[in-house]
Design a protein around this motif. Sequence first.
Motif, PDB file in Angstrom:
ATOM      1  N   VAL A   1      -3.040  -2.331  -5.651  1.00  0.00           N
ATOM      2  CA  VAL A   1      -2.569  -1.688  -4.134  1.00  0.00           C
ATOM      3  C   VAL A   1      -3.534  -0.864  -3.745  1.00  0.00           C
ATOM      4  O   VAL A   1      -3.876   0.389  -4.059  1.00  0.00           O
ATOM      5  CB  VAL A   1      -0.833  -1.210  -4.243  1.00  0.00           C
ATOM      6  N   GLN A   2      -3.839  -1.119  -2.371  1.00  0.00           N
ATOM      7  CA  GLN A   2      -4.062  -0.367  -1.252  1.00  0.00           C
ATOM      8  C   GLN A   2      -3.712   0.948  -1.223  1.00  0.00           C
ATOM      9  O   GLN A   2      -2.467   1.402  -1.416  1.00  0.00           O
ATOM     10  CB  GLN A   2      -4.286  -0.914  -0.461  1.00  0.00           C
ATOM     11  N   PRO A   3      -4.587   2.151  -1.213  1.00  0.00           N
ATOM     12  CA  PRO A   3      -4.172   3.743  -0.265  1.00  0.00           C
ATOM     13  C   PRO A   3      -3.204   3.193   0.778  1.00  0.00           C
ATOM     14  O   PRO A   3      -3.377   2.831   1.750  1.00  0.00           O
ATOM     15  CB  PRO A   3      -4.979   3.990  -0.267  1.00  0.00           C
ATOM     16  N   GLY A   4      -2.124   3.928   0.482  1.00  0.00           N
ATOM     17  CA  GLY A   4      -0.849   3.725   1.532  1.00  0.00           C
ATOM     18  C   GLY A   4      -0.172   3.484   1.157  1.00  0.00           C
ATOM     19  O   GLY A   4       1.019   2.936   1.901  1.00  0.00           O
ATOM     20  N   GLY A   5       0.024   2.049   0.248  1.00  0.00           N
ATOM     21  CA  GLY A   5       0.854   0.980  -0.119  1.00  0.00           C
ATOM     22  C   GLY A   5       2.085   1.514  -0.794  1.00  0.00           C
ATOM     23  O   GLY A   5       2.181   2.242  -1.276  1.00  0.00           O
ATOM     24  N   SER A   6       2.740   0.601  -0.813  1.00  0.00           N
ATOM     25  CA  SER A   6       4.081   0.850  -1.580  1.00  0.00           C
ATOM     26  C   SER A   6       4.485  -0.517  -3.077  1.00  0.00           C
ATOM     27  O   SER A   6       3.812  -1.584  -2.768  1.00  0.00           O
ATOM     28  CB  SER A   6       5.654   0.679  -0.719  1.00  0.00           C
TER      29      SER A   6
ATOM     30  N   ASN B   1       6.158   5.391  -2.314  1.00  0.00           N
ATOM     31  CA  ASN B   1       6.066   4.741  -0.806  1.00  0.00           C
ATOM     32  C   ASN B   1       4.278   5.210  -1.080  1.00  0.00           C
ATOM     33  O   ASN B   1       4.579   6.266  -2.023  1.00  0.00           O
ATOM     34  CB  ASN B   1       6.743   5.166  -0.094  1.00  0.00           C
ATOM     35  N   SER B   2       3.353   5.500   0.153  1.00  0.00           N
ATOM     36  CA  SER B   2       2.603   6.228   0.126  1.00  0.00           C
ATOM     37  C   SER B   2       1.839   6.568  -0.739  1.00  0.00           C
ATOM     38  O   SER B   2       0.944   7.361  -0.881  1.00  0.00           O
ATOM     39  CB  SER B   2       2.922   7.543   1.066  1.00  0.00           C
ATOM     40  N   LEU B   3       1.051   5.222  -1.863  1.00  0.00           N
ATOM     41  CA  LEU B   3       0.234   5.661  -2.677  1.00  0.00           C
ATOM     42  C   LEU B   3      -1.235   5.852  -2.608  1.00  0.00           C
ATOM     43  O   LEU B   3      -1.689   5.433  -1.491  1.00  0.00           O
ATOM     44  CB  LEU B   3       0.772   4.144  -3.149  1.00  0.00           C
ATOM     45  N   GLN B   4      -1.155   6.893  -3.684  1.00  0.00           N
ATOM     46  CA  GLN B   4      -2.785   7.338  -3.407  1.00  0.00           C
ATOM     47  C   GLN B   4      -3.108   6.804  -4.638  1.00  0.00           C
ATOM     48  O   GLN B   4      -2.630   7.041  -5.871  1.00  0.00           O
ATOM     49  CB  GLN B   4      -2.725   8.542  -2.824  1.00  0.00           C
ATOM     50  N   PRO B   5      -5.202   7.007  -4.635  1.00  0.00           N
ATOM     51  CA  PRO B   5      -5.492   6.833  -5.369  1.00  0.00           C
ATOM     52  C   PRO B   5      -4.658   7.529  -7.090  1.00  0.00           C
ATOM     53  O   PRO B   5      -5.267   7.428  -7.893  1.00  0.00           O
ATOM     54  CB  PRO B   5      -7.041   7.280  -5.218  1.00  0.00           C
ATOM     55  N   GLU B   6      -5.100   8.954  -7.028  1.00  0.00           N
ATOM     56  CA  GLU B   6      -4.252   9.995  -7.895  1.00  0.00           C
ATOM     57  C   GLU B   6      -2.914   9.977  -8.449  1.00  0.00           C
ATOM     58  O   GLU B   6      -2.993   9.951  -9.121  1.00  0.00           O
ATOM     59  CB  GLU B   6      -4.320  11.913  -7.407  1.00  0.00           C
ATOM     60  N   ASP B   7      -2.055   8.732  -8.237  1.00  0.00           N
ATOM     61  CA  ASP B   7      -1.343   8.127  -8.321  1.00  0.00           C
ATOM     62  C   ASP B   7      -1.545   6.548  -9.355  1.00  0.00           C
ATOM     63  O   ASP B   7      -0.736   6.947 -10.283  1.00  0.00           O
ATOM     64  CB  ASP B   7      -0.077   7.149  -7.779  1.00  0.00           C
TER      65      ASP B   7
END
Length: 122
Positions: free
Chosen positions: A12-17, A84-90
């Motif tokens: 998923v892209q950054p900011g995605g869910s 939600n609001s996924l980031q690369p560090e996730d």
Amino acid sequence: QVQLVESGGGLVQPGGSLRLSCAASGRTLSTYVMGWFRQAIGKEREFVARITWSGGVTSYADSVKGRFTISNDKAKNTMYLQMNSLQPEDTAVYYCAAGRGWTIQVNDYHYWGQGTQVTVSS
């Protein structure tokens, strides 16, 4: 015995869910605490969120609070993690687990799924 099977991971892209699912079978879960943990490459497995199966009490790691939501559907014997609001560090392998105590310690959870990969990247 409790068997746990995760699904729902992906890229998923950054900011995605994404929404992860954990299907449980075996023993009744009414007395269990269910948790989500994650492990990134080169890091130790860490607590993400937990829920009491019977009463739905929840808690979260500070790093995901306000972005992730844990829930369960007793009729389907399934636990979820809405991210939600996924980031690369996730980015990590995400595991669901079942244990008897209200704890965030990895070693206190007795049953584990096989894990599902979540990758956050553009």
